[in-house]
Enzyme design. Structure first.
Site, short mmCIF file in Angstrom:
data_model
loop_
_atom_site.label_atom_id
_atom_site.label_comp_id
_atom_site.label_asym_id
_atom_site.label_seq_id
_atom_site.Cartn_x
_atom_site.Cartn_y
_atom_site.Cartn_z
N HIS A 165 1.10 28.65 -15.04
CA HIS A 165 0.65 29.44 -13.88
C HIS A 165 -0.47 30.40 -14.26
O HIS A 165 -0.66 31.43 -13.61
CB HIS A 165 1.81 30.23 -13.26
CG HIS A 165 2.88 29.36 -12.71
ND1 HIS A 165 2.65 28.43 -11.72
CD2 HIS A 165 4.20 29.27 -13.00
CE1 HIS A 165 3.78 27.81 -11.44
NE2 HIS A 165 4.73 28.29 -12.20
N LYS A 207 4.25 42.78 -5.17
CA LYS A 207 3.92 41.59 -4.38
C LYS A 207 4.69 41.60 -3.06
O LYS A 207 4.20 41.10 -2.05
CB LYS A 207 4.27 40.33 -5.16
CG LYS A 207 3.34 40.02 -6.33
CD LYS A 207 3.74 38.70 -6.97
CE LYS A 207 3.31 38.58 -8.42
NZ LYS A 207 1.95 38.20 -8.67
N GLU A 263 9.68 32.27 -2.56
CA GLU A 263 8.63 31.68 -1.72
C GLU A 263 8.79 30.17 -1.66
O GLU A 263 9.29 29.57 -2.61
CB GLU A 263 7.24 31.92 -2.37
CG GLU A 263 6.62 33.21 -2.01
CD GLU A 263 5.26 33.41 -2.69
OE1 GLU A 263 4.73 32.46 -3.30
OE2 GLU A 263 4.76 34.53 -2.59
N ARG A 307 -8.80 45.15 -9.11
CA ARG A 307 -9.59 45.41 -10.33
C ARG A 307 -10.64 44.31 -10.48
O ARG A 307 -10.67 43.38 -9.67
CB ARG A 307 -8.68 45.37 -11.55
CG ARG A 307 -7.89 44.07 -11.57
CD ARG A 307 -7.21 43.80 -12.86
NE ARG A 307 -6.11 42.86 -12.73
CZ ARG A 307 -6.22 41.55 -12.68
NH1 ARG A 307 -7.40 40.99 -12.75
NH2 ARG A 307 -5.16 40.77 -12.56
P1 ADP Z 1 0.69 36.25 -11.35
O1 ADP Z 1 0.37 37.55 -10.67
O2 ADP Z 1 1.89 36.35 -12.26
O3 ADP Z 1 -0.49 35.58 -12.00
P2 ADP Z 1 0.50 34.77 -8.84
O4 ADP Z 1 1.29 35.19 -7.68
O5 ADP Z 1 -0.97 35.15 -8.87
O6 ADP Z 1 1.19 35.28 -10.20
O7 ADP Z 1 0.61 33.20 -9.02
C1 ADP Z 1 0.09 32.55 -10.16
C2 ADP Z 1 -0.03 31.05 -9.89
O8 ADP Z 1 1.26 30.49 -9.58
C3 ADP Z 1 -0.88 30.69 -8.69
O9 ADP Z 1 -2.24 30.64 -9.01
C4 ADP Z 1 -0.35 29.31 -8.33
O10 ADP Z 1 -0.83 28.32 -9.20
C5 ADP Z 1 1.13 29.45 -8.60
N1 ADP Z 1 1.85 29.84 -7.38
C6 ADP Z 1 2.12 31.08 -6.96
N2 ADP Z 1 2.79 31.07 -5.79
C7 ADP Z 1 2.97 29.76 -5.47
C8 ADP Z 1 3.63 29.06 -4.39
N3 ADP Z 1 4.25 29.70 -3.43
N4 ADP Z 1 3.60 27.71 -4.40
C9 ADP Z 1 2.97 27.02 -5.40
N5 ADP Z 1 2.38 27.61 -6.44
C10 ADP Z 1 2.37 28.96 -6.49
#
Ligand code: ADP
Length: 634
Positions: free
Chosen positions: A235, A116, A200, A292
């Site tokens: 999440h 990431k 973040e 994917r």
């Molecule tokens: P993973 O790859 O583990 O699924 P992601 O980066 O796709 O993680 O994030 C999963 C979820 O977490 C997102 O869909 C959102 O709901 C929440 N999320 C991620 N980053 C943020 C952020 N900076 N602020 C608020 N919520 C976040």
């Protein structure tokens, strides 16, 4: 085009891929572990190859075994599905070395998006908007904390190698930072063998809106619109929909263009998803790109009329995309609800067990059920606990939503705790009907979603009572019939005292499945009796009823004691207090890890821990008593 393809996956996604591959006239090869010898994906494929023991790191994750299976069967291409090896650069390389086409992007694209933090650097250079934060190499706790302070709380700690919501912690103030960092790193290390963290800004009330992109090897790139995946627990997505509620044409075009820019920045080929967080002002920020096919791809298929697996095969075979951007149109609205073996009332903890009853709603052109299991199958500890995906379509959002709730009310599963009742309550809530979604939806509407069940008990209670009566009367009648009392009402054969008649009864192991008809309204219901109560499937939804009265078998479960049991099969990773310690209600006593997620066991009241029954590192069975605890009299 290929003539034989190996599907390097299991469960619903293997079955879904096999369907399309077969329709294209291509021979399919499945792979399976010990746990999957008689699984649906094995039965559906033309050929199947055994690849090892049940744990995925001894079968579905072993690169050499999969390559060997493809070589031995003469498969020219491998479809990795999602999860397992789908984003594994080494696997992709090995395929190339053995002259097998990997149905996915080039290895460099996987590598670019694999981390990431590295992905964020690439996107920043390509002018794709990012969530403010730190994504560099300095990993000292003090430095990361100073970055968090610069960004401003709340912040989100994320594992750079992360996925599936693991290794992620929200931190609301400086005091919480160190503990959260330790926990996030520990989870990341055990899940991904890599604890590099990024920090973040934790956006408040954002929406998760992702764009489906497709690129071929001839420089063509299109986006197949967006999916809104804001409704999440831990999440992780629970209900997805397309198009996103309230999306404007202008914003869709802007996000689509940004997603294509992201894909082009890494010379992408095949199906990819660019995930964004969208705030209430319409500003959006790149989160990550998944290289994917996504779990939720069917909602895009429903609104676009395209089969994304067909597209993947076309691109992998070196042909051009089937459509241009101008040819793609949105038709209607689609939802996907993920049916999980999990307990919404217990923090969505994954559940395991045998599917003693599995009756999905009937499929038609508006309702699709993607699954990899049949009645009698086991939801095991080894793999993801998703049972099925329920996908519905309607001309409008409201019509699709009505279809979703009707289909959920017809979905009947017993033997394993599921989230169906929870999904039904969520989908019928006013806020969801209004399309007023954000990533905190479940948390914000917790009371509304969970309270609704109480009201609906008006419907469930008479049925439960009927079921109890039926069973009791059956037992009592047997006894009475054996007696010589000629005037016993039990000898009457007129449904005396029975508000419901049983139309089908099946005994399976220690459960009893009754299909019943209520005399009051003649509606069909299914009742599964268990030792400690009933699961009721009614036209109004699903209910679990516990037996309350001693003569019907008291439920002696002491709620407090339950809290001191292992919530599921897993490893004890930390004892947080010493034996003999006096603790306050809510203090963390034990941390367990199961399915790569941490679960904490807390003190049910103020008290003293008199003994721990397990050491750090022990493997613990579900429901095992973890410690002895004496409550303090206040
Ligand atoms: P993973 O790859 O583990 O699924 P992601 O980066 O796709 O993680 O994030 C999963 C979820 O977490 C997102 O869909 C959102 O709901 C929440 N999320 C991620 N980053 C943020 C952020 N900076 N602020 C608020 N919520 C976040």
């Amino acid at each position: 085009m290929f003539t034989k393809i190996l599907i390097a996956n299991r469960g619903e996604i293997a079955c879904r891929i096999i369907k399309t591959v077969r329709q294209m006239g291509i021979t399919t090869v499945a792979v399976y572990s010990d746990a999957d010898r008689s699984a649906l994906h094995v039965k559906m494929a033309d050929e199947a190859v055994y690849i090892g023991a049940a744990p995925s790191n001894e079968s579905y994750l072993v690169v050499n075994r999969i390559i060997q299976a493809a070589t031995e069967t003469g498969a020219q291409a491998v479809h990795p599905g999602y999860g397992f090896l789908s984003e594994n650069a080494d696997f992709c390389r090995q395929c190339a070395m053995h002259n097998i086409t990997f149905i996915g992007p080039p290895v460099d694209a996987i590598l670019a998006m694999g981390s990431k933090s590295a992905a964020k650097t690439i996107m920043a250079n390509a002018d794709v908007p990012l969530v403010p934060g730190y994504h560099g190499d300095d990993q000292s706790s003090a430095f990361l904390k100073s970055e968090a302070e610069k960004i401003g709380y709340p912040v989100l700690l994320k594992a750079a190698a992360g996925g599936g919501g693991k290794g992620m912690r929200a931190v609301h103030c400086a005091e919480e930072f160190e503990q959260a960092l330790i926990a996030a790193k520990r989870e990341a290390l055990s899940s991904f063998n890599d604890d590099l963290m990024l920090v973040e800004k934790y956006l408040l009330k954002p929406r998760h809106v992702e764009i489906q992109v497709f690129c071929d090897s001839h420089q063509n790139a299109v986006y197949l619109f967006e999916r809104d995946c804001s409704v999440q627990r831990r999440h992780q997505k629970v209900i997805e929909e397309a198009p996103a509620p309230g999306m404007t044409l202008e914003l869709r075009q802007k996000m689509g263009a940004a997603a294509i820019k992201a894909a082009r920045a890494i010379n992408y080929e095949g199906a990819g998803t660019v995930e964004f967080l969208l705030d209430s002002r319409g500003d959006f920020f790149f989160m990550e790109m998944n290289t994917r096919l996504q779990v939720e791809h069917p909602v895009t298929e429903m609104i676009s009329g395209q089969d994304l697996v067909t597209w993947q095969l076309i691109v992998a075979a070196g042909q051009s995309l089937p459509c241009s951007q101008e040819q793609l149109k949105i038709n209607g609205h689609a939802f996907e609800a993920r049916i999980y073996a999990e307990d919404p009332d217990n923090d969505f903890l994954p559940a395991t067990g045998r599917l003693s009853l599995l009756q999905p709603p009937p499929e038609d052109s508006y309702i699709r059920v993607d699954t990899g299991v049949v009645q009698g199958d086991e939801v095991s500890i080894y793999y993801d606990p998703m049972i099925a995906k329920l996908i519905v379509w309607g001309t409008t959002r409201a019509k699709a939503l009505t279809r979703l709730t009707e289909a959920l009310s017809k979905y009947r599963i017993a033997g394993v705790t599921t989230n169906i009742g929870f999904l039904y309550n969520l989908a019928t809530s006013q806020a969801f009907r209004d399309g007023d979604v954000d990533t905190g939806f479940i948390q914000h509407h917790h009371d509304e979603i969970f309270r609704q069940r109480q009201q609906d008990l008006n419907y469930a209670a008479p049925l439960a009572a009927s079921a109890f009566l039926n069973l009791r009367q059956d037992n009592a009648a047997k006894i009475a019939q054996q007696s010589n009392e000629p005037n016993s009402p039990w000898h009457l054969n007129n449904n005396w005292g029975r508000p419901m008649s049983v139309i089908r009864m099946e005994i399976q192991q220690n459960e009893c499945v009754l299909s019943a008809e209520s005399h009051a309204d003649l509606s069909n219901s299914t009742i599964v009796s268990k030792n400690n109560g009933f699961d009721l499937f009614t036209p109004e939804g699903f209910f679990h009823c516990r037996q309350l009265y001693p003569d019907l078998g008291v439920n002696n479960d002491d709620v407090d004691r339950d809290n001191l049991k292992a919530p599921m099969h897993g490893t004890l990773i930390a004892l947080m207090v010493a034996t003999g310690a006096t603790v306050k209600k809510g203090d963390t006593l034990v941390i367990m890890e199961a399915m790569k997620m941490e679960h904490t066991v807390v003190a049910p009241s103020d008290g003293v821990v008199t003994e721990f029954y397990f050491q750090t590192g022990s493997l613990v069975e579900a429901d095992a008593e973890l410690l002895s605890f004496e409550a303090l009299d206040l």
